[in-house]
Scaffold this motif. Structure first.
Motif, PDB file in Angstrom:
ATOM      1  N   SER A 226       0.806  -1.224   0.000  1.00 11.58           N
ATOM      2  CA  SER A 226       0.000   0.000   0.000  1.00 11.58           C
ATOM      3  C   SER A 226       0.839   1.274   0.000  1.00 11.58           C
ATOM      4  O   SER A 226       0.455   2.272  -0.609  1.00 11.58           O
ATOM      5  N   PHE A 229       2.205   1.751  -3.516  1.00 10.15           N
ATOM      6  CA  PHE A 229       1.022   1.970  -4.355  1.00 10.15           C
ATOM      7  C   PHE A 229       0.512   3.412  -4.198  1.00 10.15           C
ATOM      8  O   PHE A 229       0.268   4.111  -5.180  1.00 10.15           O
ATOM      9  N   ILE A 344      -6.186  -2.431  -1.796  1.00  4.12           N
ATOM     10  CA  ILE A 344      -5.210  -3.305  -2.446  1.00  4.12           C
ATOM     11  C   ILE A 344      -5.004  -4.530  -1.566  1.00  4.12           C
ATOM     12  O   ILE A 344      -4.833  -4.412  -0.353  1.00  4.12           O
ATOM     13  N   LEU A 432      -2.179  -6.920  -5.513  1.00  2.92           N
ATOM     14  CA  LEU A 432      -0.764  -6.565  -5.526  1.00  2.92           C
ATOM     15  C   LEU A 432      -0.031  -7.267  -6.664  1.00  2.92           C
ATOM     16  O   LEU A 432       0.867  -6.686  -7.289  1.00  2.92           O
ATOM     17  N   TYR A 435      -0.493  -5.254  -9.722  1.00  2.00           N
ATOM     18  CA  TYR A 435       0.229  -3.986  -9.606  1.00  2.00           C
ATOM     19  C   TYR A 435       1.733  -4.195  -9.780  1.00  2.00           C
ATOM     20  O   TYR A 435       2.410  -3.399 -10.438  1.00  2.00           O
ATOM     21  N   PRO A 439       2.704  -1.976 -13.117  1.00  2.00           N
ATOM     22  CA  PRO A 439       2.481  -0.832 -12.225  1.00  2.00           C
ATOM     23  C   PRO A 439       1.850   0.373 -12.910  1.00  2.00           C
ATOM     24  O   PRO A 439       0.906   0.966 -12.372  1.00  2.00           O
ATOM     25  N   THR A 442      -1.809  -0.248 -13.829  1.00  2.00           N
ATOM     26  CA  THR A 442      -2.639  -0.270 -12.618  1.00  2.00           C
ATOM     27  C   THR A 442      -2.895   1.142 -12.109  1.00  2.00           C
ATOM     28  O   THR A 442      -4.025   1.483 -11.732  1.00  2.00           O
TER      29      THR A 442
END
Length: 521
Positions: A226, A229, A344, A432, A435, A439, A442
């Motif tokens: 997180s 992210f 997430i 995850l 992601y 990345p 996402t």
């Protein structure tokens, strides 16, 4: 004539020194002995008083349950006819617990224990001037708590973010001085000092200030990437941030988590956290005069919001229940019904091992993890079979009896609470695994979900080039992966809950069947 040293007589005051030294030495030794005895006696006295003042229902702070939870009753308590037993943290109804001859609770209630589910590293509130722990208790005389009692906010239509104007009734130099977040962190105290300077140095004394709440919440989950992210999400220039990524107000600090749970922190203090973001939002208007539109937004990335409801029993509307009628989802919806919720998650088996390594400083070998997992599964399954899934997931006593946070991986239990209130168009769930492999794609999907403009190619590079954050420590990497038998045990435990999650989200990717990394011995 005498040969050798001549014997001379010493003055009287010189002869007294050895005597004084001997006496002082004996007095010092006696004082030390008396002090030690006094400390021991006081300690024994305090322990005796503590035992008499509370009703023990666990075997100390290890959280080992004194007896089965199976006989605890479901439903609400009639406070008019039920006497209450203090447990030092809240109150237990005598009708819900069976007390033996020595006063120990044989069948614990499902609420009332205020111990974190693990020795939690409180990374976001570096507490400084904390009062002694005398926890907040629920008040059954109140019908509903502050959050549900408030009238709806009237947000300004010219702002994309939920904002409103509020009259400044406090002297500018006194703004934020009573904010309880300032007691917990230098970060907040410095942010409030900066905002006071902003208001006091204005050319004219402002009568109103713009007040804002977050447009979106990154609500969960811990150890699912997180931090990294979130940092890539907020590279978008139309997102402005509060002083700290995680205030944990919705899940923990409403009850004063950062203040040893001695007093609650009101909504107004939480709103104060967004005053600096409000200034930036207001400075970014487009258009002229009354036709201006303000498209910048702000956020709350407290990943405890989705799942952390351990102190639900303190809320007036939940007082006396054995499982919560209201959770964080209801409170967020009451204040921010249009909020965008981002979550997430990752394979719950892998999440648990990462969580274990991160929050433990010692005794964290793969073998230690295997033992902790076996015990946690047995405890939770025993509770579920006798009491029910939801009551056990929201039971901090069950959670604190384990060394691993097993329940955080039961994603569907929490998400179904939120999806029962917020439409699917306001909830965005990311894996995850996706992601990590894509990345930029996402992040673009998240920005689209938030209704933000598409980034330029140069801005995309800013997303890609950011270094990875909050990765596993090198010392933890050297421990290797979990044991294969532990992985198999956890996979079997989580499988039915993953099936429920995939059904809830109508997406079989959340079964985590095809993208599992090779197990490490």
């Amino acid at each position: 004539m005498t040969f050798g040293h001549a014997k001379t007589s010493k003055p009287q005051w010189v002869r007294i020194f050895p005597i004084m030294f001997q006496v002082s030495r004996h007095l010092h030794l006696s004082f030390c002995i008396v002090s030690v005895i006094a400390v021991v006696l006081v300690s024994v006295f305090l322990l005796t008083i503590n035992k008499q003042a509370s009703v023990p229902y666990t075997n100390g702070f290890s959280g080992q349950m004194s007896a089965s939870l199976g006989s605890a009753l479901r439903g609400s308590v009639d406070f008019s006819s039920t006497s209450m037993v203090s447990n030092g943290h809240g109150y237990l109804s005598k009708s819900l617990v069976e007390v033996n001859d020595v006063g120990a609770v044989k069948n614990a209630s499902l609420y009332g224990l205020e111990i974190p589910a693990l020795p939690v590293a409180n990374l976001s509130c570096a507490a400084r001037r904390l009062p002694p722990a005398v926890p907040v208790r629920c008040d059954p005389s109140l019908l509903i708590s502050e959050t549900l009692r408030m009238p709806p906010f009237k947000f300004l239509p010219e702002f994309k973010n939920p904002c409103w104007r509020e009259m400044i009734r406090t002297p500018l130099e006194d703004l934020y001085k009573t904010n309880k977040f300032a007691l917990t962190s230098w970060t907040y105290e410095k942010a409030f000092a900066k905002m006071r300077d902003h208001w006091t140095k204005s050319r004219t004394r402002p009568k109103y200030r713009l007040r804002c709440l977050p447009y979106f919440l990154l609500a969960g989950q811990p150890k699912c990437g997180s931090t990294d992210f979130y940092e890539r999400i907020i590279t978008h220039p139309d997102i402005v941030t509060p002083p700290s990524k995680e205030s944990h107000w919705w899940g923990k600090n409403r009850y004063g988590w950062c203040l040893n749970s001695t007093e609650s922190i009101p909504l107004s203090d939480y709103i104060d956290l967004y005053d600096s973001a409000a200034v930036h939002i207001e400075s970014g208007g487009e258009g002229v005069r009354k036709k201006k539109y303000y498209r910048k937004i702000t956020s709350d990335a407290s990943v405890s919001t989705l799942w952390s409801n351990d102190e639900w029993w303190k809320s007036s509307e939940n007082c006396g229940l054995l499982e919560p009628r209201f959770t964080n989802a209801q409170y967020v919806h009451a204040i921010l019904p249009q909020a965008k919720i981002i979550v997430i998650v990752r394979n719950p088996t892998e999440r648990l091992y990462s969580d274990f390594l991160y929050f433990h400083r010692s005794s964290k070998s793969p073998e230690d993890f295997a033992k902790a997992v076996t015990e946690a599964i047995e405890t939770l399954n025993s509770c579920i079979s006798s009491t029910g899934l939801r009551a056990c997931v929201y039971n901090s006593s069950v959670a604190s009896s384990s060394k691993v946070r097993l329940r955080i991986g039961l994603y569907h239990v929490y998400l179904q609470e939120w999806l029962s209130l917020f439409p699917g168009s306001q909830v965005h769930v990311v894996r995850l695994e996706d992601y990590a492999s894509l990345p930029l794609t996402t992040i673009k999907h998240v920005h689209r979900f938030l209704g933000l403009r598409v980034l330029s190619e140069q801005e995309d590079m800013g997303v890609i080039e950011k270094p990875r954050l909050n990765t596993r420590r090198q010392s933890d990497r050297q421990l290797g992966g979990m044991l294969p038998k532990t992985q198999q045990l956890l996979d079997a435990f989580y499988r039915p809950y993953n099936v429920a999650l995939a059904k809830l989200l109508n997406d079989d990717r959340f079964l985590w069947e095809d993208d599992r990394p090779a197990p490490q011995s």
